[in-house]
Motif scaffolding. Sequence first.
Motif, PDB file in Angstrom:
ATOM      1  N   VAL A 147       0.885  -1.114   0.021  1.00  0.00           N
ATOM      2  CA  VAL A 147      -0.007   0.082  -0.020  1.00  0.00           C
ATOM      3  C   VAL A 147       0.962   1.270  -0.094  1.00  0.00           C
ATOM      4  N   ASP A 148       1.970   1.326   0.832  1.00  0.00           N
ATOM      5  CA  ASP A 148       2.757   2.433   1.096  1.00  0.00           C
ATOM      6  C   ASP A 148       3.508   2.701  -0.404  1.00  0.00           C
ATOM      7  N   VAL A 149       4.010   2.010  -1.077  1.00  0.00           N
ATOM      8  CA  VAL A 149       4.492   2.024  -2.446  1.00  0.00           C
ATOM      9  C   VAL A 149       3.748   2.857  -3.134  1.00  0.00           C
ATOM     10  N   LEU A 150       2.214   2.921  -3.385  1.00  0.00           N
ATOM     11  CA  LEU A 150       1.460   3.749  -4.306  1.00  0.00           C
ATOM     12  C   LEU A 150       0.868   4.894  -3.919  1.00  0.00           C
ATOM     13  N   GLN A 191      -5.340   0.327  -7.821  1.00  0.00           N
ATOM     14  CA  GLN A 191      -4.749  -0.862  -7.244  1.00  0.00           C
ATOM     15  C   GLN A 191      -4.372  -0.494  -5.711  1.00  0.00           C
ATOM     16  N   LEU A 192      -4.204   0.768  -5.061  1.00  0.00           N
ATOM     17  CA  LEU A 192      -4.308   1.021  -3.765  1.00  0.00           C
ATOM     18  C   LEU A 192      -5.396   0.258  -3.064  1.00  0.00           C
ATOM     19  N   LEU A 193      -6.481   0.529  -3.660  1.00  0.00           N
ATOM     20  CA  LEU A 193      -7.944  -0.066  -2.898  1.00  0.00           C
ATOM     21  C   LEU A 193      -7.847  -1.495  -2.993  1.00  0.00           C
ATOM     22  N   GLY A 206      -7.102  -4.649   0.782  1.00  0.00           N
ATOM     23  CA  GLY A 206      -8.372  -5.061   1.453  1.00  0.00           C
ATOM     24  C   GLY A 206      -7.977  -6.172   2.453  1.00  0.00           C
ATOM     25  N   GLN A 207      -6.838  -7.021   2.197  1.00  0.00           N
ATOM     26  CA  GLN A 207      -6.664  -8.019   3.012  1.00  0.00           C
ATOM     27  C   GLN A 207      -6.051  -7.415   4.361  1.00  0.00           C
ATOM     28  N   LEU A 256      -5.442   0.775  11.334  1.00  0.00           N
ATOM     29  CA  LEU A 256      -6.425   0.800  10.620  1.00  0.00           C
ATOM     30  C   LEU A 256      -6.943   2.046  10.258  1.00  0.00           C
ATOM     31  N   ALA A 257      -6.858   2.773  11.170  1.00  0.00           N
ATOM     32  CA  ALA A 257      -7.374   4.136  10.847  1.00  0.00           C
ATOM     33  C   ALA A 257      -6.651   4.875   9.778  1.00  0.00           C
ATOM     34  N   ALA A 258      -5.388   4.834  10.084  1.00  0.00           N
ATOM     35  CA  ALA A 258      -4.347   5.407   8.857  1.00  0.00           C
ATOM     36  C   ALA A 258      -4.659   4.752   7.706  1.00  0.00           C
ATOM     37  N   LEU A 259      -4.797   3.461   7.798  1.00  0.00           N
ATOM     38  CA  LEU A 259      -4.849   2.992   6.340  1.00  0.00           C
ATOM     39  C   LEU A 259      -5.879   3.394   5.740  1.00  0.00           C
TER      40      LEU A 259
END
Length: 596
Positions: A23-26, A34-36, A40-41, A55-58
């Motif tokens: 996630v961080d690379v995008l 693609q980030l979304l 998910g997992q 989780l909140a930051a994500l």
Amino acid sequence: GDAHAALNGPQSPAAVAAWQRGVDVLDVTAHPGQLLNNAGQLCEAYAATEAWEPLAALYERMLAAFDALFTAQATGDARRHVLTNNPRLARWAAYALARTGRTAAAIEALERARARELDVSARHATADLEAVGRRDPGLVDRYREALTAYRAVAAQPQPQTVPTNTETSSDPAVAAAATLHSVIDEIRAIPGLERFLAPPTAAESLLAAGARQALYIASAPAGTFVLRVSAERSDAAPRYDAIHIDVTSRDVAQMLLFDVDTGGPGLLSAQLPNANPDALERALTQLQPRFAPVLAAIAELAAETAPDPSVLVPTGLVGLIPLLSLPITADGTTLDDVAEVHLAPSLAVYAASRRRAARPIPRVLVGIADTNPGDPLPGSRGELGAIAARSGWLSVKVAVGARATLDWLASHAPNASHLHLACHGSNDLADPDGSNLVLGGGDRLTVPALVQRIPLQARVAVASACQSAHFEASLVPDEQIGLATGLLQAGAACAVVSLWPVSDEATALLMTRFYELLDAENERQPHEQAPQTALRQARLWLRALTDAARAAYLDEHPILSDALRARGLPAAITRSGSNGPYDTVQDWGAFVAYGC
């Protein structure tokens, strides 16, 4: 990440770390889709371990990516596709944000999602571009060119490989996003345009609506939050509060589908055509104790500003629960008894409806009734006749039976100040367009037909029909796409709709009284009461109506009386143990209003 999860489980540190890197690379605007997908997992892993902070930051990054992806879509179908792929994102993000104490961010997440499908943001962007054009027309052209280029690449399927450094990548999505942001920054550098394309905050919408506080209900797998934003003045910081209740989104779904104790049908299942006639009343009775903690929290906050009304924004399946009329306590006290509460799809929509309500418009009644000869509704003819007979109308246009076609409605409804649709309604919760109304000649009024063919200016639009408050609940449950929001989107200031199949007789009485109360003057609105206020008073009136009072009321309204007595209205119908003929929630509590 997937390999580590297969070896050591989805909550293993190695799996979580790898997914987080994915996630961080995008970049959220260059690769939003693609980030979304990648997140998910990771969301599931954090939620399973109640790791609320990460989780909140994500979720904050996911919300930003969703906004970018949604904005990039050029068509309504494409935007709907994005919504259906992320159906509960805003609500679950709001819950995680509230768990970490970020109540303001939680409310903003809900507010953006609730207004998005109603085209509020689209109208706001148009107004912003007009302001830019008055300063620099060339800048508008550059913005539109950059937006078109960004949409062309951002809406495309994302590649399966990702750049290791998005800042130096030659990826066209990154370049297009950078160009678009550069133009937006240039516009925001112009004095007076610092908030270009920035949607109004919840507090700003609250002040624009002239309300003191708004309450949001957000249910998630770990529980429910009742969130509050209150604002007294534009020069004072808004106040935010959050109350947590141990009622999960799964609990809400079960309340609506089946009763876990008895195995009987829930509120929605009880409305199916093959359900037992007594199933609806039992479902409402069983629902009360399970949802009472949420209602009690709402009542506690709403009472603080009474008699000033609070605005209530239910999200997800909570919008299908009779929040205003369901008993809170064993003695039968309801939210209607405690305070005046105005339902709204979002604060932005409520503020817009408040502006529409202030428009001067001639009093013109347009109505239809009893449109299905195979299933007559004589009470609907009586209620429309009684309403039409009231003094004060500049003109009245009424169609009954087969004459009340979609074409007839499309030609007359745009001139109405009061639109009254007294007919049968139907609903499929999996229908992307929500509920619809049965018109004459076999026509149906769907949400797309309403929004595309019938521009409204009505102060109030009433769908006096069964289940007209239902909305699409499977694909995009958080957006509340249905007849109520369709009436608002078409231009009405307020929409009155029902949550379940309603009695022809009780509805006729309620609606006739509603229009009387609508015309009653009060101190706050000297010419006409707000529809939300009048409907609340009408509900309380029907709830307390006795057999004797009903007989007297019918004597005073011969048009209504003749219609109801022609269908065999009994002289007295109060059941043993009841306080009046309509004192059960099933009889008086179905109708609600959205808007101002």
